[in-house]
Each structure stands twice: as structure tokens, then as C-alpha cells.
Design a protein around this motif. Structure first.
Motif, PDB file in Angstrom:
ATOM      1  N   GLY A   1       0.792  -1.221   0.000  1.00 28.58           N
ATOM      2  CA  GLY A   1       0.000   0.000   0.000  1.00 28.58           C
ATOM      3  C   GLY A   1       0.823   1.268   0.000  1.00 28.58           C
ATOM      4  O   GLY A   1       0.443   2.259   0.633  1.00 28.58           O
ATOM      5  N   SER A   2       1.990   1.255  -0.651  1.00 28.83           N
ATOM      6  CA  SER A   2       2.911   2.401  -0.743  1.00 28.83           C
ATOM      7  C   SER A   2       3.692   2.653   0.535  1.00 28.83           C
ATOM      8  O   SER A   2       4.326   3.699   0.676  1.00 28.83           O
ATOM      9  CB  SER A   2       2.165   3.696  -1.133  1.00 28.83           C
ATOM     10  OG  SER A   2       1.541   3.559  -2.390  1.00 28.83           O
TER      11      SER A   2
ATOM     12  N   THR B   1      17.440   1.214  -2.724  1.00 31.43           N
ATOM     13  CA  THR B   1      16.907   0.225  -3.658  1.00 31.43           C
ATOM     14  C   THR B   1      15.386   0.220  -3.709  1.00 31.43           C
ATOM     15  O   THR B   1      14.802  -0.525  -4.499  1.00 31.43           O
ATOM     16  CB  THR B   1      17.375  -1.188  -3.261  1.00 31.43           C
ATOM     17  OG1 THR B   1      16.712  -1.596  -2.037  1.00 31.43           O
ATOM     18  CG2 THR B   1      18.885  -1.235  -3.069  1.00 31.43           C
ATOM     19  N   ARG B   2      14.736   1.048  -2.872  1.00 35.87           N
ATOM     20  CA  ARG B   2      13.300   0.981  -2.709  1.00 35.87           C
ATOM     21  C   ARG B   2      12.590   2.151  -3.357  1.00 35.87           C
ATOM     22  O   ARG B   2      13.122   3.253  -3.472  1.00 35.87           O
ATOM     23  CB  ARG B   2      12.941   0.970  -1.210  1.00 35.87           C
ATOM     24  CG  ARG B   2      13.545  -0.147  -0.410  1.00 35.87           C
ATOM     25  CD  ARG B   2      13.021  -1.498  -0.813  1.00 35.87           C
ATOM     26  NE  ARG B   2      11.555  -1.557  -0.856  1.00 35.87           N
ATOM     27  CZ  ARG B   2      10.865  -2.666  -1.060  1.00 35.87           C
ATOM     28  NH1 ARG B   2      11.491  -3.826  -1.230  1.00 35.87           N
ATOM     29  NH2 ARG B   2       9.547  -2.638  -1.093  1.00 35.87           N
ATOM     30  N   GLY B   3      11.338   1.920  -3.744  1.00 34.93           N
ATOM     31  CA  GLY B   3      10.500   3.021  -4.205  1.00 34.93           C
ATOM     32  C   GLY B   3       9.956   3.848  -3.061  1.00 34.93           C
ATOM     33  O   GLY B   3       9.647   5.026  -3.220  1.00 34.93           O
TER      34      GLY B   3
ATOM     35  N   VAL C   1      11.605   8.386   4.270  1.00 35.32           N
ATOM     36  CA  VAL C   1      11.596   7.900   5.641  1.00 35.32           C
ATOM     37  C   VAL C   1      10.888   8.944   6.498  1.00 35.32           C
ATOM     38  O   VAL C   1      11.320  10.089   6.596  1.00 35.32           O
ATOM     39  CB  VAL C   1      13.020   7.651   6.156  1.00 35.32           C
ATOM     40  CG1 VAL C   1      12.973   7.177   7.609  1.00 35.32           C
ATOM     41  CG2 VAL C   1      13.724   6.619   5.281  1.00 35.32           C
ATOM     42  N   LEU C   2       9.807   8.521   7.144  1.00 40.27           N
ATOM     43  CA  LEU C   2       8.965   9.443   7.903  1.00 40.27           C
ATOM     44  C   LEU C   2       9.143   9.312   9.410  1.00 40.27           C
ATOM     45  O   LEU C   2       8.990  10.296  10.143  1.00 40.27           O
ATOM     46  CB  LEU C   2       7.497   9.207   7.539  1.00 40.27           C
ATOM     47  CG  LEU C   2       7.162   9.328   6.048  1.00 40.27           C
ATOM     48  CD1 LEU C   2       5.716   8.927   5.812  1.00 40.27           C
ATOM     49  CD2 LEU C   2       7.411  10.730   5.549  1.00 40.27           C
TER      50      LEU C   2
ATOM     51  N   TYR D   1      14.132   0.570  13.766  1.00 41.50           N
ATOM     52  CA  TYR D   1      13.134   0.272  12.742  1.00 41.50           C
ATOM     53  C   TYR D   1      12.507   1.564  12.248  1.00 41.50           C
ATOM     54  O   TYR D   1      12.569   2.601  12.922  1.00 41.50           O
ATOM     55  CB  TYR D   1      12.085  -0.732  13.220  1.00 41.50           C
ATOM     56  CG  TYR D   1      11.212  -0.336  14.372  1.00 41.50           C
ATOM     57  CD1 TYR D   1       9.954   0.219  14.161  1.00 41.50           C
ATOM     58  CD2 TYR D   1      11.614  -0.571  15.686  1.00 41.50           C
ATOM     59  CE1 TYR D   1       9.120   0.544  15.219  1.00 41.50           C
ATOM     60  CE2 TYR D   1      10.789  -0.261  16.754  1.00 41.50           C
ATOM     61  CZ  TYR D   1       9.548   0.306  16.517  1.00 41.50           C
ATOM     62  OH  TYR D   1       8.719   0.622  17.569  1.00 41.50           O
ATOM     63  N   LEU D   2      11.932   1.492  11.053  1.00 41.03           N
ATOM     64  CA  LEU D   2      11.436   2.709  10.412  1.00 41.03           C
ATOM     65  C   LEU D   2      10.158   2.444   9.639  1.00 41.03           C
ATOM     66  O   LEU D   2       9.829   1.306   9.293  1.00 41.03           O
ATOM     67  CB  LEU D   2      12.504   3.317   9.504  1.00 41.03           C
ATOM     68  CG  LEU D   2      13.018   2.494   8.320  1.00 41.03           C
ATOM     69  CD1 LEU D   2      12.081   2.533   7.096  1.00 41.03           C
ATOM     70  CD2 LEU D   2      14.410   2.965   7.903  1.00 41.03           C
ATOM     71  N   LEU D   3       9.471   3.548   9.372  1.00 45.84           N
ATOM     72  CA  LEU D   3       8.309   3.567   8.491  1.00 45.84           C
ATOM     73  C   LEU D   3       8.608   4.559   7.371  1.00 45.84           C
ATOM     74  O   LEU D   3       8.977   5.711   7.634  1.00 45.84           O
ATOM     75  CB  LEU D   3       7.062   4.004   9.249  1.00 45.84           C
ATOM     76  CG  LEU D   3       5.771   4.136   8.417  1.00 45.84           C
ATOM     77  CD1 LEU D   3       5.318   2.775   7.898  1.00 45.84           C
ATOM     78  CD2 LEU D   3       4.660   4.789   9.245  1.00 45.84           C
ATOM     79  N   ALA D   4       8.470   4.107   6.137  1.00 45.42           N
ATOM     80  CA  ALA D   4       8.740   4.952   4.976  1.00 45.42           C
ATOM     81  C   ALA D   4       7.590   4.834   3.989  1.00 45.42           C
ATOM     82  O   ALA D   4       6.774   3.911   4.058  1.00 45.42           O
ATOM     83  CB  ALA D   4      10.056   4.558   4.305  1.00 45.42           C
ATOM     84  N   SER D   5       7.543   5.778   3.042  1.00 53.93           N
ATOM     85  CA  SER D   5       6.447   5.841   2.083  1.00 53.93           C
ATOM     86  C   SER D   5       6.963   6.285   0.719  1.00 53.93           C
ATOM     87  O   SER D   5       8.045   6.882   0.609  1.00 53.93           O
ATOM     88  CB  SER D   5       5.375   6.831   2.574  1.00 53.93           C
ATOM     89  OG  SER D   5       4.357   7.021   1.611  1.00 53.93           O
TER      90      SER D   5
END
Length: 330
Positions: free
Chosen positions: A91-92, A125-127, A131-132, A188-192
Motif C-alpha cells: 500500500g505504498s 533500492t526501494r520506491g 523515511v517518515l 526500525y522505520l516507516l517509509a512511504s
């Protein structure tokens, strides 16, 4: 930086922020739910799993049994491993975690440098490159004097590992000390795929502008982050700091009240309605176990109905007794 404004307006067409909940549920059942991006357990009593979406956080909860924390997104989730990084996406959104034993990295600074260099390489390497929000859990965070304090060494290593990765702005973040017998560094992280908007607190000096007394390397984080769809605010670790100075040394209740004032200032600056509700999960890190019942009583009175996970954790400044982070959803 976000300036004070009218209430946020949810942006249509952008991915909804992952739903964050605390649940008394079985781990296997939690991982089987639709759209589960990550599941967290707390302390030695948490179950084990080799699922990349699972993390046993090295912090003990004052609640027994402790609930699990779930992140859920709209969409199918895939997961895997990339060298030392475990990840899941859907989901992005992207969840990524790294755990390193300091003994294998030359200490706190070396572990932070290696961890953040690995995360920087993985993110390239990621779309989902925005990083939020980041969480850092560090063993014995206040041990050592002056620049040899472990938290200051962590900040040095983090900056070295990141390089210019956050040159356009820092994410929201937490750094808390744990008491696990092994000095494992957990990040750990949350990214979008989409960018958020960093928020600063007008009552506080921005962390990256702290004077030299706080270490060779200023902490690199924003006080909060408005999520891309403007449907939630991710709140960094917040304590009784005004300007750049700690306040109310030795007075737990005064520190907690100052912390809550800082949280309200962040909500106002971000354009969120005042106050927290039943959909605003918070983590509260308490230095002294004997203080936990008093903290719980105060928060039940000040924040009735708000989901609170009370954790045994050390704030990055030894004079601070309590810190709060969490979420506020529009």
C-alpha cells in the motif's frame, strides 16, 4: 517546518497512514490479518517468530500481559530479508528493521554507523524512499560521561552512517535506552512513496541546533511528522525540554505535565485538533519502575480512554524521568 494553521485537511488520493493499534491477541492470528505490515511484542515474555514483519522490542512493559502493536495498511503485503535488513511493504508503505550486537561492531558508535549505513543502502533500492519515522532502542543509553556517554556515541555513529541521506530534512524519531542483558541495537522505520511534512515545536530548539554541551553531533530528528495524506501526526519522543534545556529535575509530575504541554504544542503547530482520543496510541517510557503506577494514574486522569503502553525505558538525558511518543489520527 509546519507553521500554526487551521485543522489539517485529509488529502484524497494519497495512501492512508497505517492503522496503529494495541491488541491482546495471538501472534499467529495477528500476522494472518489482512494488510499487516508489522507486529511488535515487548520484553522477554513476547513470543518468537522468524516472520520478517515481527519484532520483539527489548523493552519491558509495565502491563502484564503486554498487548501486541499492529501496523496495518490498505493492500497486499510482501516481506523479505536483504542482508541484515528485514522488511515488509504494501500500500505504498515500507517497514524495515535492523538489529545488531554491539559486541560484533566495536561498540555503540560502530553499531550505529553500520546500522545506518545498511539502512541507507537498503533504502536506495526501494520506491518507498521517504523515511517518515524511526525508532532507536539502545542498551544502557546513559552509561559513560560527557562525550563518552553511549547516547552521544550513538549520535556520532548514526550521523557517520547516514552521510547526507537526510540532507533535505529529518524524520520524526525516538531514541530510548533498554535494559536487555545483551547490548543489541534495534532500529526500525516507516517509509512511504510520498513525502510527509516535518513539524517543529515552537517551545523547543530544533534538535539539530542543540549547542555543543549535548555532544559532538546534535541529534538528527524532527519533533513530529505529518503523514502524506495529512490524516495523522507521528510524534517523536517528547519530554520535559523547553528551549534546549531539561526542566523540573527530580519532579516526576512536573516533568509529565511539561511533556503533555509539549505534545499539545505539536498538535497545534501541525493543525491537528487539541487532545488525544481512543484512536491515538501512545507509548510512555518511564525510567524508574517505582514511578510507573503514578504515571499511569496521572495519564488516566489527563488522557482518559487514550491507549497507552507503559514501558520501562531510559530517556536519552539522565535527568529526565519520562518520555512520550505516539500517534494522533485526524
Amino acid at each position: 517546518m509546519v507553521q500554526a494553521s487551521e485543522h489539517l485537511q485529509v488529502e484524497p488520493g494519497l495512501p492512508r497512514t497505517p492503522r496503529v493499534t494495541y491488541r491482546m491477541t495471538d501472534l499467529k492470528a495477528a500476522l494472518a490479518e489482512p494488510g499487516v505490515l508489522a507486529v511488535f511484542g515487548f520484553g522477554a515474555g513476547a513470543p518468537g517468530s522468524d516472520d520478517p514483519r515481527w519484532l520483539r522490542v527489548a523493552l519491558e512493559s509495565f502491563d502484564a500481559p503486554a498487548p501486541l502493536e499492529l501496523w496495518q495498511v490498505d493492500g497486499e503485503v510482501t516481506c523479505g530479508r536483504d542482508d541484515v535488513v528485514r522488511w515488509s511493504s504494501g500500500g505504498s508503505w515500507l517497514f524495515a528493521v535492523i538489529e545488531l550486537d554491539e559486541r560484533e561492531c566495536g561498540g555503540t558508535e560502530g553499531a550505529a554507523r553500520k546500522a545506518y549505513a545498511a539502512l541507507r543502502q537498503f533504502m536506495s533500492t526501494r520506491g518507498e524512499r521517504n523515511v517518515l519515522r524511526i525508532w532507536n532502542y539502545i542498551g544502557d543509553i546513559n552509561e559513560g560521561d560527557n562525550d563518552a556517554e553511549r547516547y552521544k556515541q550513538f549520535c556520532d555513529g548514526r550521523a557517520a552512517g547516514l552521510g547526507d541521506f537526510f540532507a533535505e530534512g529529518f524524520p520524526a524519531a525516538t531514541a530510548i535506552g533498554h535494559h536487555h542483558h545483551s547490548r543489541v541495537l534495534q532500529i526500525y522505520l516507516l517509509a512511504s512513496t510520498d513525502a510527509g511534512t516535518a513539524v517543529e515545536n515552537p517551545r523547543q530548539v530544533s534538535a539539530w541546533r542543540y549547542p555543543r554541551q549535548y555532544g559532538r553531533t546534535s541529534p538528527g530528528f524532527a519533533r513530529a511528522m505529518v503523514m502524506p495524506a495529512q490524516d495523522a501526526l507521528a510524534i517523536s519522543g517528547t519530554a520535559a525540554v523547553v528551549g534546549h534545556a531539561s526542566t523540573h529535575e527530580g519532579d516526576l509530575e512536573a516533568q509529565l505535565n511539561e511533556t503533555l504541554t509539549n505534545l499539545e504544542a505539536l498538535l497545534t503547530t501541525a493543525g491537528m485538533p487539541a487532545g488525544f482520543d481512543t484512536h491515538s496510541p501512545l507509548k510512555v517510557y518511564v525510567r524508574l519502575p517505582t514511578d510507573a503506577p503514578r504515571v499511569r494514574d496521572i495519564l488516566q486522569r489527563r488522557l482518559p480512554g487514550v491507549p497507552v503502553l507503559l514501558m520501562h525505558g531510559d530517556v536519552c538525558r539522565s535527568e529526565l524521568l519520562v518520555e512520550i511518543d505516539g500517534w494522533c489520527f485526524a
